[in-house]
Design an enzyme around this catalytic site. Sequence first.
Site, PDB file in Angstrom:
ATOM      1  CG  LEU A 113      -2.093  -1.016   1.112  1.00 17.36           C
ATOM      2  CD1 LEU A 113      -2.846  -1.103   2.443  1.00 17.36           C
ATOM      3  CD2 LEU A 113      -3.056  -0.633  -0.011  1.00 17.36           C
ATOM      4  CG  ASN A 160       2.064  -2.065   3.342  1.00 15.79           C
ATOM      5  OD1 ASN A 160       2.305  -1.972   2.136  1.00 15.79           O
ATOM      6  ND2 ASN A 160       2.784  -1.453   4.274  1.00 15.79           N
ATOM      7  CB  THR A 220       4.878  -1.447   7.540  1.00 14.31           C
ATOM      8  OG1 THR A 220       6.165  -1.586   6.944  1.00 14.31           O
ATOM      9  CG2 THR A 220       4.995  -0.825   8.909  1.00 14.31           C
ATOM     10  CG  ASN A 267       8.056   0.899 -13.541  1.00 12.27           C
ATOM     11  OD1 ASN A 267       7.178   0.630 -14.361  1.00 12.27           O
ATOM     12  ND2 ASN A 267       8.257   2.124 -13.094  1.00 12.27           N
ATOM     13  CB  SER A 277       2.169   4.310 -17.735  1.00 12.08           C
ATOM     14  OG  SER A 277       2.615   5.657 -17.867  1.00 12.08           O
ATOM     15  N   GLY A 292       1.522   7.383 -13.100  1.00 12.79           N
ATOM     16  CA  GLY A 292       1.857   7.901 -11.773  1.00 12.79           C
ATOM     17  C   GLY A 292       0.698   7.692 -10.810  1.00 12.79           C
ATOM     18  CE  LYS A 331       4.999   2.322 -16.933  1.00 12.31           C
ATOM     19  NZ  LYS A 331       5.935   2.503 -15.906  1.00 12.31           N
ATOM     20  CG  HIS A 355       5.160   4.234 -21.460  1.00 13.05           C
ATOM     21  ND1 HIS A 355       5.682   4.834 -20.326  1.00 13.05           N
ATOM     22  CD2 HIS A 355       3.999   4.883 -21.710  1.00 13.05           C
ATOM     23  CE1 HIS A 355       4.879   5.801 -19.928  1.00 13.05           C
ATOM     24  NE2 HIS A 355       3.844   5.841 -20.748  1.00 13.05           N
ATOM     25  CG  ASN A 356       8.755   4.025 -18.034  1.00 11.15           C
ATOM     26  OD1 ASN A 356       7.578   4.026 -18.399  1.00 11.15           O
ATOM     27  ND2 ASN A 356       9.088   3.841 -16.775  1.00 11.15           N
ATOM     28  CD  GLU A 392       7.901   8.677 -18.312  1.00  7.94           C
ATOM     29  OE1 GLU A 392       6.990   7.839 -18.430  1.00  7.94           O
ATOM     30  OE2 GLU A 392       8.535   8.849 -17.254  1.00  7.94           O
ATOM     31  CE  LYS A 427      12.167   6.068  -8.154  1.00  9.57           C
ATOM     32  NZ  LYS A 427      10.804   6.035  -7.650  1.00  9.57           N
ATOM     33  CG  HIS A 455      36.577  -8.969 -39.194  1.00  7.55           C
ATOM     34  ND1 HIS A 455      36.426 -10.004 -38.301  1.00  7.55           N
ATOM     35  CD2 HIS A 455      37.268  -7.999 -38.537  1.00  7.55           C
ATOM     36  CE1 HIS A 455      36.982  -9.662 -37.149  1.00  7.55           C
ATOM     37  NE2 HIS A 455      37.513  -8.456 -37.271  1.00  7.55           N
TER      38      HIS A 455
HETATM   39  N1  LIG Z   1       5.430   5.985  -8.273  1.00 12.01           N
HETATM   40  C1  LIG Z   1       5.138   5.886  -9.564  1.00 12.01           C
HETATM   41  O1  LIG Z   1       4.805   6.884 -10.242  1.00 12.01           O
HETATM   42  C2  LIG Z   1       5.157   4.542 -10.245  1.00 12.01           C
HETATM   43  C3  LIG Z   1       4.609   4.424 -11.527  1.00 12.01           C
HETATM   44  C4  LIG Z   1       4.564   3.164 -12.131  1.00 12.01           C
HETATM   45  C5  LIG Z   1       5.093   2.072 -11.479  1.00 12.01           C
HETATM   46  N2  LIG Z   1       5.657   2.213 -10.234  1.00 12.01           N
HETATM   47  C6  LIG Z   1       6.156   0.999  -9.587  1.00 12.01           C
HETATM   48  O2  LIG Z   1       5.263   0.594  -8.579  1.00 12.01           O
HETATM   49  C7  LIG Z   1       5.944  -0.087  -7.540  1.00 12.01           C
HETATM   50  C8  LIG Z   1       5.608   0.588  -6.221  1.00 12.01           C
HETATM   51  O3  LIG Z   1       5.991   1.943  -6.310  1.00 12.01           O
HETATM   52  P1  LIG Z   1       5.464   3.063  -5.288  1.00 12.01           P
HETATM   53  O4  LIG Z   1       5.785   4.366  -5.922  1.00 12.01           O
HETATM   54  O5  LIG Z   1       4.085   2.780  -4.863  1.00 12.01           O
HETATM   55  O6  LIG Z   1       6.481   2.810  -4.077  1.00 12.01           O
HETATM   56  P2  LIG Z   1       6.373   3.229  -2.538  1.00 12.01           P
HETATM   57  O7  LIG Z   1       5.395   4.322  -2.341  1.00 12.01           O
HETATM   58  O8  LIG Z   1       7.763   3.427  -2.075  1.00 12.01           O
HETATM   59  O9  LIG Z   1       5.772   1.908  -1.843  1.00 12.01           O
HETATM   60  C9  LIG Z   1       6.502   0.729  -1.811  1.00 12.01           C
HETATM   61  C10 LIG Z   1       5.628  -0.391  -1.285  1.00 12.01           C
HETATM   62  O10 LIG Z   1       6.385  -1.601  -1.381  1.00 12.01           O
HETATM   63  C11 LIG Z   1       6.482  -2.163  -0.081  1.00 12.01           C
HETATM   64  N3  LIG Z   1       7.770  -2.815   0.072  1.00 12.01           N
HETATM   65  C12 LIG Z   1       9.001  -2.261  -0.075  1.00 12.01           C
HETATM   66  N4  LIG Z   1       9.948  -3.193   0.132  1.00 12.01           N
HETATM   67  C13 LIG Z   1       9.300  -4.350   0.418  1.00 12.01           C
HETATM   68  C14 LIG Z   1       9.734  -5.651   0.727  1.00 12.01           C
HETATM   69  N5  LIG Z   1      11.039  -5.961   0.772  1.00 12.01           N
HETATM   70  N6  LIG Z   1       8.799  -6.601   0.971  1.00 12.01           N
HETATM   71  C15 LIG Z   1       7.485  -6.296   0.918  1.00 12.01           C
HETATM   72  N7  LIG Z   1       7.016  -5.075   0.647  1.00 12.01           N
HETATM   73  C16 LIG Z   1       7.917  -4.108   0.375  1.00 12.01           C
HETATM   74  C17 LIG Z   1       6.309  -1.025   0.902  1.00 12.01           C
HETATM   75  O11 LIG Z   1       5.891  -1.532   2.137  1.00 12.01           O
HETATM   76  P3  LIG Z   1       6.212  -0.773   3.532  1.00 12.01           P
HETATM   77  O12 LIG Z   1       5.061   0.160   3.742  1.00 12.01           O
HETATM   78  O13 LIG Z   1       6.265  -1.884   4.524  1.00 12.01           O
HETATM   79  O14 LIG Z   1       7.516  -0.066   3.359  1.00 12.01           O
HETATM   80  C18 LIG Z   1       5.229  -0.219   0.168  1.00 12.01           C
HETATM   81  O15 LIG Z   1       3.956  -0.789   0.366  1.00 12.01           O
HETATM   82  C19 LIG Z   1       7.421  -0.033  -7.906  1.00 12.01           C
HETATM   83  O16 LIG Z   1       7.778  -1.227  -8.571  1.00 12.01           O
HETATM   84  C20 LIG Z   1       7.499   1.129  -8.874  1.00 12.01           C
HETATM   85  O17 LIG Z   1       8.572   1.004  -9.774  1.00 12.01           O
HETATM   86  C21 LIG Z   1       5.684   3.416  -9.595  1.00 12.01           C
END
Ligand SMILES: NC(=O)c1ccc[n+]([C@@H]2O[C@H](COP(=O)([O-])OP(=O)(O)OC[C@H]3O[C@@H](n4cnc5c(N)ncnc54)[C@H](OP(=O)(O)O)[C@@H]3O)[C@@H](O)[C@H]2O)c1
Length: 466
Positions: free
Chosen positions: A11, A33, A35, A104, A130, A132, A184, A187-188, A191, A262, A449
Site C-alpha cells: 500500500l 502491506n 508494515t 516496473n 503508467s 503515476g 512499459k 514507454h518509459n 518518456e 530509476k 573479417h
Molecule cells: N510511483 C510511480 O509513479 C510509479 C509508476 C509506475 C510504477 N511504479 C512501480 O510501482 C511499484 C511501487 O511503487 P510506489 O511508488 O508505490 O512505491 P512506494 O510508495 O515506495 O511503496 C513501496 C511499497 O512496497 C512495499 N515494500 C518495499 N519493500 C518491500 C519488501 N522488501 N517486501 C514487501 N514489501 C515491500 C512497501 O511496504 P512498507 O510500507 O512496509 O515499506 C510499500 O507498500 C514499484 O515497482 C514502482 O517502480 C511506480
Amino acid sequence: MTHPTIGLYGLGTMGAALSLNMADNGIQVHVANRTASAVLRFMEGAGPLAEKIVGHQNLEGLISALPQPRLLVAMIPSTAPMDSFLDDVIPQLAPGDTVIDAGNADFHSTRRRSERLAQHDLHFVGLGVSGGEEGARNGPSMMMGGSEASWSGLKQILTRIAATHEGDPCVDRCGPDGAGHFVKTVHNGIEYADMQMIAEVYDLLRFGAGRDVREVSGILKSWNEGRLESYLMEISGEVLSYADAPTNLPFIDLIMDRAGQKGTGRWTVIEAVKLGQSATMIEAAVAARAWSAEKPLRGMAEETFGADRADLDLDVGLLERAMLAARVLEYAQGFRILAAASEEYAWNLDPKRIAEIWRAGCIIRARLLDDIAGAFADGPPEGQLFLAPRFGGVLMEGIPALREVVTRAGQAGYATPVLSAALTFWDVMRQGRGTASLIQAQRDFFGRHGFERTDQEGDFHGPWWT
Ligand SMILES: NC(=O)c1ccc[n+]([C@@H]2O[C@H](COP(=O)([O-])OP(=O)(O)OC[C@H]3O[C@@H](n4cnc5c(N)ncnc54)[C@H](OP(=O)(O)O)[C@@H]3O)[C@@H](O)[C@H]2O)c1
C-alpha cells in the site's frame, strides 16, 4: 450480482491509489502491506470507499480471504522484494491462481518468474502501469503480459479501472510473460526522450531567444492546443508558470539541475542494443540525465572554458515544426525496438494496439498517438513509422526546421542531444548507400573479417591481403 474480487499487497503510493480506483469501480478489494500499520492508515484515509475494501494484518490473511482462482497483485519493488514475496506466496496458493507484478520490472525477471510459477501451475502476470499516482487513482494505461487464461480472469477488472480514450479502455494483453513489462519499459524510454526534448526547446527559447519564462510557459501551452498536444507538454507549460512565493523568482530556477533516474530509460537502451537496434534519441536522453548528475564537474569545466552562448533568433513556428518531426522519429525509434523484441521473443506485439492503449492515462499520452495507431492500421512500408505516408507531410515540413534548429543551436553553443539525435537518425536512414563500406574495409584490413561486394555474390577480402 457478485463483484469481481482481487487482493493487493503493497500500500505505497501506487498500491493505495490502485486499490481506491478498484473499490471505486465496484471491485471487491482485499489489501495488506508489509508494515501492517500502513493498512490501518490507508483504511482511515479511504473515506466512504473503506466499506468496499477489506484490510488484512498480514499476507496469509489476505490470501486465505480470496476466492479461487485467486488474483493477487503485488505493488512492491519488482527487484529482490518480489522474489521474496513469491517465496512466501507460492506455498499458500493453489493451481490456477494468478500473481500480478504491477511494478516496473525488468522483463527478463518477469520471464524468469513466469517460468518459476508455471512449475507450480500458477500464472504470473507482468503488468506495466503508467500514469503515476494520479493515473493509478483515476485511470492508468496498463500493458499486460501473461497467459490468455490469466487475461480472461483479469480483463473485467483492468478494463474497469483503466483510462479510456473515446470509450476504449487503455489496457490490453500485449503478449505472454515479459511482453507487458517490456512495452512499459519502452514507454518509459520514449518518456525520457520526450522530456529531454521539451527541456532542450525550453533552453533554446528562454536562453537562446531570450524569452521570459512566463512567455515560454505560454508558448508550450499554446503548442499543447495543437498537433504537439501531450501530457508532458501540458505539465511543462504549467510548471514554468509558477513563481517562488517569497522571492517571486521563476520557481524552475530554484530547482537543482540534476536529474534522477530509476533505470527504465537505461534498460530501454541496453535492450535496444542487445536486439541489434539503437534508440539514439532515448540514449541521448539517458546520457543527458547522467551528465546532469555531474554538476561539480560541469561547474569546473565552465570555470575553465567558459559557458558563453550566442543569442538565437528562433522563430516559434520553426521550433514547433522541428519538434513535431522529432517526436515522430522518437516514437518511430521506440516502435522499432518493440518490433525487434517481438520477433526475438515471438511475442506477436501489435503496434497499433500499443499506440491505442498509450492514448490516455499514461505519461506519454499525446495527440500524435492517434495518428500513429492509424499509421500502423494502414501498415506502413516495412512496418516503419517514419515511412508511413500519413507522416510524410509532417516530416517533409518538419525536417528542414529540425535541421535549422539543430544547426543554429550548435553554432550558438546550445546542446540539443535529443533533437540532434533525431536529425542524425533521419539523415542516416534516408541514405540508400551509407558509410559502412569503409567500416567493412577497415575491419577486413585489421582482422580479415571479409565483406560482401556490390557487384558479385560471396565473401571477399580486399587487395591489401594479396
Ligand atoms: N510511483 C510511480 O509513479 C510509479 C509508476 C509506475 C510504477 N511504479 C512501480 O510501482 C511499484 C511501487 O511503487 P510506489 O511508488 O508505490 O512505491 P512506494 O510508495 O515506495 O511503496 C513501496 C511499497 O512496497 C512495499 N515494500 C518495499 N519493500 C518491500 C519488501 N522488501 N517486501 C514487501 N514489501 C515491500 C512497501 O511496504 P512498507 O510500507 O512496509 O515499506 C510499500 O507498500 C514499484 O515497482 C514502482 O517502480 C511506480
